[in-house]
Write a protein that holds these residues in place. Structure first.
Motif, PDB file in Angstrom:
ATOM      1  N   ALA A 195      28.038  33.572  39.542  1.00  0.00           N
ATOM      2  CA  ALA A 195      28.258  33.573  38.093  1.00  0.00           C
ATOM      3  C   ALA A 195      29.737  33.365  37.795  1.00  0.00           C
ATOM      4  O   ALA A 195      30.613  33.861  38.506  1.00  0.00           O
ATOM      5  CB  ALA A 195      27.793  34.891  37.493  1.00  0.00           C
ATOM      6  N   GLU A 254      32.900  44.784  29.687  1.00  0.00           N
ATOM      7  CA  GLU A 254      31.451  44.888  29.487  1.00  0.00           C
ATOM      8  C   GLU A 254      30.742  43.677  30.097  1.00  0.00           C
ATOM      9  O   GLU A 254      29.691  43.806  30.712  1.00  0.00           O
ATOM     10  CB  GLU A 254      31.153  45.003  27.999  1.00  0.00           C
ATOM     11  CG  GLU A 254      29.729  45.352  27.694  1.00  0.00           C
ATOM     12  CD  GLU A 254      29.520  45.602  26.198  1.00  0.00           C
ATOM     13  OE1 GLU A 254      28.489  45.149  25.692  1.00  0.00           O
ATOM     14  OE2 GLU A 254      30.394  46.219  25.575  1.00  0.00           O
ATOM     15  N   ARG A 271      30.696  44.067  33.883  1.00  0.00           N
ATOM     16  CA  ARG A 271      29.678  45.043  34.294  1.00  0.00           C
ATOM     17  C   ARG A 271      28.288  44.440  34.216  1.00  0.00           C
ATOM     18  O   ARG A 271      27.449  44.670  35.087  1.00  0.00           O
ATOM     19  CB  ARG A 271      29.743  46.290  33.410  1.00  0.00           C
ATOM     20  CG  ARG A 271      30.774  47.283  33.869  1.00  0.00           C
ATOM     21  CD  ARG A 271      30.638  48.609  33.130  1.00  0.00           C
ATOM     22  NE  ARG A 271      31.966  49.057  32.804  1.00  0.00           N
ATOM     23  CZ  ARG A 271      32.531  49.001  31.604  1.00  0.00           C
ATOM     24  NH1 ARG A 271      31.869  48.548  30.573  1.00  0.00           N
ATOM     25  NH2 ARG A 271      33.761  49.406  31.418  1.00  0.00           N
ATOM     26  N   ALA A 272      28.022  43.659  33.178  1.00  0.00           N
ATOM     27  CA  ALA A 272      26.696  43.041  33.018  1.00  0.00           C
ATOM     28  C   ALA A 272      26.421  42.046  34.133  1.00  0.00           C
ATOM     29  O   ALA A 272      25.311  42.003  34.676  1.00  0.00           O
ATOM     30  CB  ALA A 272      26.604  42.360  31.650  1.00  0.00           C
ATOM     31  N   VAL A 273      27.425  41.260  34.514  1.00  0.00           N
ATOM     32  CA  VAL A 273      27.236  40.287  35.573  1.00  0.00           C
ATOM     33  C   VAL A 273      27.034  40.995  36.906  1.00  0.00           C
ATOM     34  O   VAL A 273      26.168  40.621  37.699  1.00  0.00           O
ATOM     35  CB  VAL A 273      28.440  39.315  35.638  1.00  0.00           C
ATOM     36  CG1 VAL A 273      28.396  38.467  36.902  1.00  0.00           C
ATOM     37  CG2 VAL A 273      28.449  38.419  34.411  1.00  0.00           C
ATOM     38  N   ARG A 274      27.786  42.053  37.155  1.00  0.00           N
ATOM     39  CA  ARG A 274      27.644  42.791  38.416  1.00  0.00           C
ATOM     40  C   ARG A 274      26.289  43.469  38.536  1.00  0.00           C
ATOM     41  O   ARG A 274      25.727  43.548  39.618  1.00  0.00           O
ATOM     42  CB  ARG A 274      28.745  43.845  38.532  1.00  0.00           C
ATOM     43  CG  ARG A 274      30.081  43.279  38.911  1.00  0.00           C
ATOM     44  CD  ARG A 274      31.079  44.399  39.105  1.00  0.00           C
ATOM     45  NE  ARG A 274      32.359  43.875  39.531  1.00  0.00           N
ATOM     46  CZ  ARG A 274      33.468  44.585  39.538  1.00  0.00           C
ATOM     47  NH1 ARG A 274      33.442  45.844  39.144  1.00  0.00           N
ATOM     48  NH2 ARG A 274      34.591  44.051  39.940  1.00  0.00           N
ATOM     49  N   SER A 275      25.749  43.980  37.433  1.00  0.00           N
ATOM     50  CA  SER A 275      24.470  44.700  37.502  1.00  0.00           C
ATOM     51  C   SER A 275      23.273  43.755  37.516  1.00  0.00           C
ATOM     52  O   SER A 275      22.176  44.176  37.833  1.00  0.00           O
ATOM     53  CB  SER A 275      24.344  45.668  36.325  1.00  0.00           C
ATOM     54  OG  SER A 275      24.263  44.928  35.112  1.00  0.00           O
ATOM     55  N   ALA A 276      23.482  42.478  37.202  1.00  0.00           N
ATOM     56  CA  ALA A 276      22.364  41.524  37.182  1.00  0.00           C
ATOM     57  C   ALA A 276      21.990  41.082  38.569  1.00  0.00           C
ATOM     58  O   ALA A 276      22.610  41.235  39.514  1.00  0.00           O
ATOM     59  CB  ALA A 276      22.740  40.314  36.330  1.00  0.00           C
TER      60      ALA A 276
END
Length: 139
Positions: free
Chosen positions: A116, A131, A134-139
């Motif tokens: 990504a 934010e 964090r969203a990219v890491r948790s996906a």
């Protein structure tokens, strides 16, 4: 707006009442929970990730009652609440590559995490960028 002055002194009537149940009110029976049932419900509520309110609803107990049971059990020493284990996050450095367009520094930032890519301008708020990361890491 003011009230008109009274021409006679005010009098008070004292009403005596005796506390008593009204004849029309239904008698509510309190439920009595056995110690085994309380323990079983508390164990379910204390499971990691359990939602105490959902457990209470499932057993038709008010959440306040369940919290009171838990508080009483902790105070009596019947159960012990262990502190949550802090999640260990290791900090590391990522390689940074500077790109120059036509000899000048670009006015934005490009972050590559796995497959990504996040591209932001220089006017993005740091909280929004954090934010997004964090969203990219948790996906």
């Amino acid at each position: 707006m003011q009230s008109a002055p009274k021409s006679r002194p005010g009098t008070f009537t004292v009403i005596e009442a005796a506390p008593d149940r009204l004849d029309e009110s239904p008698a509510l029976m309190r439920r009595r929970w056995s110690d085994e049932a309380k323990t079983r419900i508390l164990e379910e509520a204390m499971m990691p990730g359990a939602n105490v309110s959902a457990v209470a609803r499932a057993h038709r107990v008010s959440p306040q009652q369940l919290f009171a049971w838990r508080r009483k059990a902790v105070r009596s020493g019947a159960i012990a609440i262990l502190p949550a284990k802090p999640e260990v996050q290791t900090q590391g450095f990522a390689p940074v590559e500077m790109s120059h367009e036509n000899g000048a520094c670009a006015g934005g930032l490009e972050i590559v995490i796995g497959d990504a890519t996040i591209r932001v301008g220089s006017d993005v708020a740091p909280a929004l960028l954090a934010e997004a990361i964090r969203a990219v890491r948790s996906a």
